[in-house]
Design an enzyme around this catalytic site. Structure first.
Site, PDB file in Angstrom:
ATOM      1  N   TYR A 143      -5.312   7.121  31.268  1.00 34.61           N
ATOM      2  CA  TYR A 143      -4.716   5.911  31.101  1.00 34.61           C
ATOM      3  C   TYR A 143      -5.189   4.322  31.777  1.00 34.61           C
ATOM      4  O   TYR A 143      -5.355   2.887  32.601  1.00 34.61           O
ATOM      5  CB  TYR A 143      -3.135   5.480  31.951  1.00 34.61           C
ATOM      6  CG  TYR A 143      -1.862   6.266  31.353  1.00 34.61           C
ATOM      7  CD1 TYR A 143      -2.602   6.416  29.986  1.00 34.61           C
ATOM      8  CD2 TYR A 143      -0.641   6.747  31.889  1.00 34.61           C
ATOM      9  CE1 TYR A 143      -1.704   7.348  28.815  1.00 34.61           C
ATOM     10  CE2 TYR A 143      -0.191   7.063  30.790  1.00 34.61           C
ATOM     11  CZ  TYR A 143      -0.356   7.448  29.139  1.00 34.61           C
ATOM     12  OH  TYR A 143       0.794   8.273  28.535  1.00 34.61           O
ATOM     13  N   LYS A 194      -5.188  20.978  29.148  1.00 37.76           N
ATOM     14  CA  LYS A 194      -5.392  21.931  28.423  1.00 37.76           C
ATOM     15  C   LYS A 194      -6.389  21.806  28.389  1.00 37.76           C
ATOM     16  O   LYS A 194      -7.966  21.911  27.854  1.00 37.76           O
ATOM     17  CB  LYS A 194      -5.793  20.455  27.347  1.00 37.76           C
ATOM     18  CG  LYS A 194      -3.936  20.610  26.484  1.00 37.76           C
ATOM     19  CD  LYS A 194      -3.290  20.746  25.208  1.00 37.76           C
ATOM     20  CE  LYS A 194      -3.993  21.333  24.317  1.00 37.76           C
ATOM     21  NZ  LYS A 194      -3.356  22.227  23.552  1.00 37.76           N
ATOM     22  N   ASP A 227       0.627  21.948  25.557  1.00 41.69           N
ATOM     23  CA  ASP A 227       1.898  22.152  24.729  1.00 41.69           C
ATOM     24  C   ASP A 227       2.610  23.337  24.396  1.00 41.69           C
ATOM     25  O   ASP A 227       3.751  23.084  24.175  1.00 41.69           O
ATOM     26  CB  ASP A 227       0.159  21.915  23.358  1.00 41.69           C
ATOM     27  CG  ASP A 227      -0.445  23.103  23.059  1.00 41.69           C
ATOM     28  OD1 ASP A 227      -0.597  23.284  24.206  1.00 41.69           O
ATOM     29  OD2 ASP A 227      -1.400  23.455  22.157  1.00 41.69           O
ATOM     30  N   ASP A 251       3.152  11.830  31.940  1.00 39.28           N
ATOM     31  CA  ASP A 251       4.390  10.627  30.738  1.00 39.28           C
ATOM     32  C   ASP A 251       5.217  11.642  29.530  1.00 39.28           C
ATOM     33  O   ASP A 251       6.597  11.753  29.710  1.00 39.28           O
ATOM     34  CB  ASP A 251       3.717  10.072  30.201  1.00 39.28           C
ATOM     35  CG  ASP A 251       3.788   8.646  29.928  1.00 39.28           C
ATOM     36  OD1 ASP A 251       5.240   8.767  30.217  1.00 39.28           O
ATOM     37  OD2 ASP A 251       3.392   8.066  29.306  1.00 39.28           O
ATOM     38  N   ASP A 255       9.514  12.963  30.407  1.00 36.58           N
ATOM     39  CA  ASP A 255      10.690  12.618  29.478  1.00 36.58           C
ATOM     40  C   ASP A 255      12.137  13.708  28.433  1.00 36.58           C
ATOM     41  O   ASP A 255      12.525  13.072  28.652  1.00 36.58           O
ATOM     42  CB  ASP A 255      10.002  11.271  28.836  1.00 36.58           C
ATOM     43  CG  ASP A 255       9.421   9.899  29.534  1.00 36.58           C
ATOM     44  OD1 ASP A 255      10.051   9.279  30.479  1.00 36.58           O
ATOM     45  OD2 ASP A 255       9.650   8.905  27.931  1.00 36.58           O
TER      46      ASP A 255
END
Ligand code: NAD
Length: 370
Positions: A143, A194, A227, A251, A255
């Site tokens: 970001y 990852k 993942d 993020d 959630d």
């Protein structure tokens, strides 16, 4: 004489002041009944600050936030401010706090109170009693990384670029934050990245392992691809204690974890920075929800997310873990007794309590705890 710990309260907009009024009751209760007294000051943020000063965070408020032991924020924003220039939108006040306090470690607990287990979209036995903590790196990663932008590709098309970039220091400091938390909980950290497809993921894994081996060998550390982590969170979330991950994966994963527990009105958060001279981390505590303009001013807001944010402050800023437990147990008791704000009602009804009644019920439960 030791001075009292200091707390800056920024109620903000919409339901922010309503839920914060209930937290004030709790703070007063701890002062009157547990001898835990805070020097509390209150100020404006967001639209309320814009209305008073033409800016969503006055410089004096920013300076105060840097000085106090912890900041507790309600919520910012609302339709009244939607047409304002981006630079003075209410959210800019919150972003400025996070940036200038350098709050790099974002803590999002996913805790499922037994009485609300049926609110989750998952089966009761998967979520009942769940208590995990996601630590998300908040100030770096994709970001913020450069280069970023949208360019012509000189072949008639365009290219959009963002850069995932992490330094040793950025990874190590958030890893330390996760290990410290784990020591106060069940002593387990799972780091997610990852590393199979991203160099920044390889560095992340190596640096988290380095911090573990050199500074926190007593904490159990595992690594998982993000993942797979998403899958495991939904399959059997109780396998985790503390999860540490980068800004982007955090993020998404936080959630996802939040929804394991049901209502937005129940979710607290903390954002922590580097330790100050007194050893306490820079800290901002706030509910995950926004200003909920659709119910603002109607006494319908659930104050529990904000109350639980204060419980996090007790635990993580003031080392009062037993008192945080006491407050969380009081919330648990109230829910077990069937006290519900409107957002916690099942479709078939019952009468919801107001914001103030929910706050009073938590205070009453605290009274029975001593
Ligand atoms: P929201 O979280 O304010 O509301 C989403 C839905 O959840 C609404 O239906 C609301 O009534 C309900 N809800 C939220 N908190 C509740 C509570 N404590 N009790 C009962 N119900 C609750 O999100 P939104 O509607 O997308 O945003 C509204 C405003 O809040 C916008 O201006 C947005 O920018 C701002 N916002 C601020 C923050 C923050 O201050 N950290 C976070 C998110 C959104």
């Amino acid at each position: 004489m030791m001075s009292n710990p200091s707390l800056l309260i920024l109620p903000g907009d919409g339901i922010g002041p309503e839920v914060m009024a209930e937290v004030r009751k709790i703070i007063d209760w701890f002062g009157a009944n547990r001898g835990i007294t805070f020097d509390v000051s209150e100020d404006l943020v967001g639209g309320a600050a814009y209305d008073a000063h033409g800016t969503p965070l006055h410089d004096d408020t920013m300076a105060k936030a840097q000085e106090v032991d912890a900041v507790l924020l309600g919520a910012v924003g609302g339709p009244k401010y939607d047409t304002l220039d981006f630079s003075v939108k209410p959210e800019r006040g919150l972003l400025r706090l996070r940036k200038e306090m350098d709050l790099y470690s974002n803590l999002r607990p996913a805790q499922c109170f037994d009485a609300l287990a049926d609110f989750s979209s998952l089966k009761r036995d998967v979520v009942a009693g769940l208590d995990i903590m996601i630590v998300r790196e908040l100030t770096s990663g994709v970001y913020f990384g450069e280069p970023r932008g949208i360019w012509d590709d000189n072949e008639g098309g365009r290219v959009g670029v963002n850069t995932q970039r992490y330094t040793t220091d950025e990874i190590r400091r958030v890893a330390r934050s996760a290990f410290e938390l784990a020591r106060r909980r069940n002593n387990k950290v799972c780091s997610m990245e990852k590393a199979n497809v991203m160099e920044s993921g390889i560095l992340w894994r190596e640096e988290v392992q380095w911090v573990h081996d050199n500074e926190y060998p007593d904490v159990e550390l595992s690594h998982m691809y993000a993942d797979n982590g998403a899958m495991q969170l939904v399959r059997w979330p109780k396998q985790f204690d503390v999860i540490v991950t980068d800004n982007l994966f955090g993020d998404l994963l936080s959630d996802c974890a939040a929804m394991l527990t049901g209502s937005l009105g129940m979710l607290p958060s903390a954002s922590l920075g580097a330790p100050m001279a007194n050893g306490r981390p820079k800290a901002l505590y706030e509910p995950v929800h926004g200003s909920a303009p659709d119910i603002a001013g109607q006494g319908k807001a659930n104050p529990i997310a904000c109350i639980l944010s204060f419980a996090m402050a007790l635990r993580y800023s003031f080392d009062l873990g037993a008192e945080a437990d006491r407050l969380e147990a009081a919330v648990q008791q109230v829910l077990a007794d069937g006290v519900r704000t409107a957002d916690l009602m099942q479709k078939d009804g019952g009468t919801p309590v107001t914001t103030a009644q929910m706050g009073d019920a938590v205070v009453a439960a605290l009274n029975t705890s001593i």
